[in-house]
Design a protein around this motif. Structure first.
Motif, PDB file in Angstrom:
ATOM      1  N   UNK A 157       0.818  -1.231   0.000  1.00 57.74           N
ATOM      2  CA  UNK A 157       0.000   0.000   0.000  1.00 57.74           C
ATOM      3  C   UNK A 157       0.848   1.276   0.000  1.00 57.74           C
ATOM      4  N   UNK A 158       0.293   2.307  -0.611  1.00 56.72           N
ATOM      5  CA  UNK A 158       0.812   3.667  -0.556  1.00 56.72           C
ATOM      6  C   UNK A 158       1.143   4.015   0.901  1.00 56.72           C
ATOM      7  N   UNK A 159       2.333   4.581   1.160  1.00 51.20           N
ATOM      8  CA  UNK A 159       2.823   4.703   2.528  1.00 51.20           C
ATOM      9  C   UNK A 159       1.915   5.558   3.434  1.00 51.20           C
ATOM     10  N   UNK A 160       1.431   6.655   2.887  1.00 46.85           N
ATOM     11  CA  UNK A 160       0.616   7.565   3.701  1.00 46.85           C
ATOM     12  C   UNK A 160      -0.631   6.866   4.241  1.00 46.85           C
ATOM     13  N   UNK A 161      -1.317   6.157   3.337  1.00 47.63           N
ATOM     14  CA  UNK A 161      -2.524   5.425   3.728  1.00 47.63           C
ATOM     15  C   UNK A 161      -2.184   4.323   4.726  1.00 47.63           C
TER      16      UNK A 161
END
Lengths: 460, 460
Positions: B125-129
């Protein structure tokens, strides 16, 4: 940050302190001091404090607060408790309080009062408020009409976002919710909905037509409140528009009212499963409680007499093999328990609409299977235990096979009865646990003594 | 107005037509046509349609829709049903779907999946999420932390209304609710709340400090979800802020999540009253159902054996007066019924916090009174009926007095047991109906046979 959260332990002391000051202010008749402390609390906490006071303190509070302030507090009091407060207020003051409340809540309260009282309140009341209330008073209880409010914000599709925002500012103080705006055509039919979120994001010169959503879910004014609660939960709405059969917008139902409905319906189902026909209140006295429970108990007493007379027919069998009596409560108890389990599963499933048309047949087949499995397991266990205990394999087999047959039939009965009630449009939740238990007592005794009489030779 | 309301009969046809078109589009692999029809529905209806499809159609749907569109649909699916869908998606696609969902809902889903699967999703997953999700993943189930979302709008008290409105426009597409804005001081502690309603009415040059409310109700991050539901219903909030012990704002809980909690807790209490330990689902098969019900049934079987062995001790009495056996189910049944009634009343009262410290003593006194009244009434009725039926006044008196004594004790037991459990911090709702019924079976048999043995001379 001042703390008003009486639920958290660290805040409870502060809340207690608040109440001490309020009681002191009442005692010393310090109106200004009282108002300062009191109006600083959340209406729910105000209501909690108000309800703890004796009558003379309450009379004092009525004189210290405005009708609007009393109205806000009254909205946090449970409906069952409210009658006494409106009866003790000066009628003119009471009608002013009602006029200041959200119209749906005022209607709920009037539905709790005597008809004479309602007429007199509406006569003294400011005409505009009285008309709004009268409009809602004639809807049937527990329908969309009875829980909706007419204080919504409606707009026309040709207005711009800027005009909409302006209209909102005007209506905000009175409307029950401003977070959904309802869009009407020239015939006042509902054609769309605009969330405040979308209005805020929109360019202020856009027309509402362009930004509103036409995907609108409505309920008809006669719809049952339980179904509305289900819808609101499924669709995650904060408010639902109520329309007549021509899509004219009559009112809206907001989520706070729906939470009360959910609580009420859950309490009702729970009480019925236990055989308490009317929901009891914590301040009912013993006589009122007894009156609510006795109808069921008397019915069950006579059903129990019928069970007794059934066993009476097997008195000869019993005289010969008294040991049979020992297992009566065991078999009857197991039948009751498994029936209640099946009942609860079926009632919940029917209430949440999980079963379609084939679903009910599928449920019955599954319950038959479940009864077969639980019956076989329990039957084998009990046969072995009785054999080890009494050293009598025939007695063990008799009880074991009875338990097996009983569990299959009782499980099926527990699911079949609510399904039949549902088909005849009776709310299956009225089939209480005690009722199913008694039916299953009778079934189990017939199976047990029937088998015992048939195989008597092996037992003596 | 287009109709999406599948609950209203007049709209059901249109909904059915919609589904036909969707199925046709899937069959003919018309992606554009499918998207046009599908995205026009409410996410809940999308989910209903999606769940009816076989696996290959679902795979087709994943490829036709964006992760965001699939995410919206997934938010309307019950948690128990969701695992299979995430397992069949391509892992990269699944992680994108989770990243697009409201963070609290994504966390709820991850809590349902295998640990390995969770780790792999979070890695792709995208790091921020992923970071947002990880923050929430470690809170204990059924606490405020586990149901809150971090997607709220926070402001500082020195900002103006105009600045606040601007910030809102930026945050509106992502935030879970924009209808309450939370105001922080320089240490990021929560100092106030501003409803969007008040912001809209306010002059745009006013400072937030001047228009916010300091009357703020918070919950601590470890608070139980059932208590939160109760608070939200009492105070009519649309959202509640969750804080740590230093009043730092950690997240918010919105009313749509609370409605799910209310439904879940009501189902749980209901199932427990019926002795179904785990909530059953409509698509459980017979083996799973049997597995969920058997633990209770086996426990009750052994309790029932204990009851049987108790009666066994009175075998001598029974041998002499076989007619006594006839009334066993009646007396045991009445004890069970009245106990379940008392239990249900006590459990509901304890759950809604209606009883304070004195309240519990008051409840016990009332239940004793209720038992006395119902016991006396039922006792007299049964004495008269048995006298008329069997012509034996002593037998009538024996059964009548047994019923009276049993009802008093059983009513008390039904309320005492949940109160004791509550004192020991055990959720009283786990005291199920069958459990109370069996306890009361034992009590009633001891009373009945004890009296019968003592007064044997009058019976023979």
């Amino acid at each position: 940050m001042e703390a008003y959260n009486k639920f958290d332990n660290n805040n409870e002391d502060k809340y207690e302190e608040h109440r001490k000051k309020l009681r002191a202010a009442l005692k010393e008749e310090q109106m200004e001091q009282f108002r300062f402390e009191f109006l600083d609390m959340h209406p729910y906490d105000q209501a909690m404090f108000f309800m703890e006071q004796p009558k003379d303190s309450r009379m004092q509070i009525y004189s210290y607060l405005s009708p609007e302030e009393i109205g806000e507090l009254m909205e946090s009091i449970e409906l069952e408790d409210i009658e006494v407060f409106f009866a003790e207020m000066d009628p003119r003051f009471a009608s002013m309080v009602l006029a200041e409340m959200a119209v749906d809540n005022a209607v709920d309260i009037l539905n709790e009062l005597d008809k004479d009282q309602v007429v007199s309140f509406l006569t003294i009341m400011d005409k505009e408020a009285a008309d709004e209330i009268k409009q809602l008073l004639h809807y049937e209880e527990k329908t969309a009409g009875s829980i909706m409010t007419t204080e919504f914000v409606a707009l026309y599709q040709t207005q711009t976002a800027k005009e909409a925002m302006q209209r909102l500012k005007d209506r905000a103080p009175d409307a029950e919710t401003i977070y959904y705006l309802y869009i009407l055509d020239d015939d006042k039919r509902l054609v769309g909905v605009l969330s405040l979120r979308d209005l805020i994001i929109a360019d202020e010169n856009m027309r509402i037509q362009e930004i509103m959503s036409e995907k609108i879910v409505t309920v008809s004014v006669a719809k049952d409140q339980e179904e509305i609660a289900q819808m609101m939960r499924d669709y995650d709405f904060l408010a639902l528009p109520v329309v007549d059969f021509q899509d004219h917008l009559l009112g809206i139902i907001t989520v706070d009212d729906i939470m009360d409905v959910m609580e009420e319906e859950a309490s009702e189902d729970y009480s019925r499963l236990a055989g308490v026909s009317e929901v009891e209140r914590s301040d009912d006295n013993a006589f009122i409680s007894a009156k609510k429970r006795l109808p069921w108990l008397i019915i069950l007493l006579f059903l129990g007499m019928f069970t007794a007379s059934l066993i009476g027919r097997f008195e000869e069998t019993l005289d010969q093999v008294a040991v049979l009596a020992i297992f009566i409560p065991l078999i009857a108890g197991m039948a009751g328990n498994t029936g209640t389990q099946a009942l609860a599963v079926a009632v919940r499933g029917l209430a949440t609409g999980e079963y379609g048309k084939q679903g009910k047949t599928k449920l019955m087949i599954r319950e038959a299977g479940t009864g077969l499995i639980t019956g076989t397991v329990c039957g084998i266990v009990i046969t072995v235990v009785i054999y080890l205990w009494k050293g009598d394999i025939f007695l063990g087999l008799l009880v074991g096979i009875s338990i097996m047959a009983t569990l299959i039939v009782a499980t099926l009965a527990g699911s079949l009865i609510p399904i039949i009630m549902d088909r005849f449009k009776i709310d299956p939740a009225v089939a209480s646990g005690p009722f199913i238990t008694t039916i299953n007592d009778i079934i189990s005794i017939l199976i047990y003594f029937g088998m015992a009489t048939a195989f008597m030779n092996f037992l003596i």
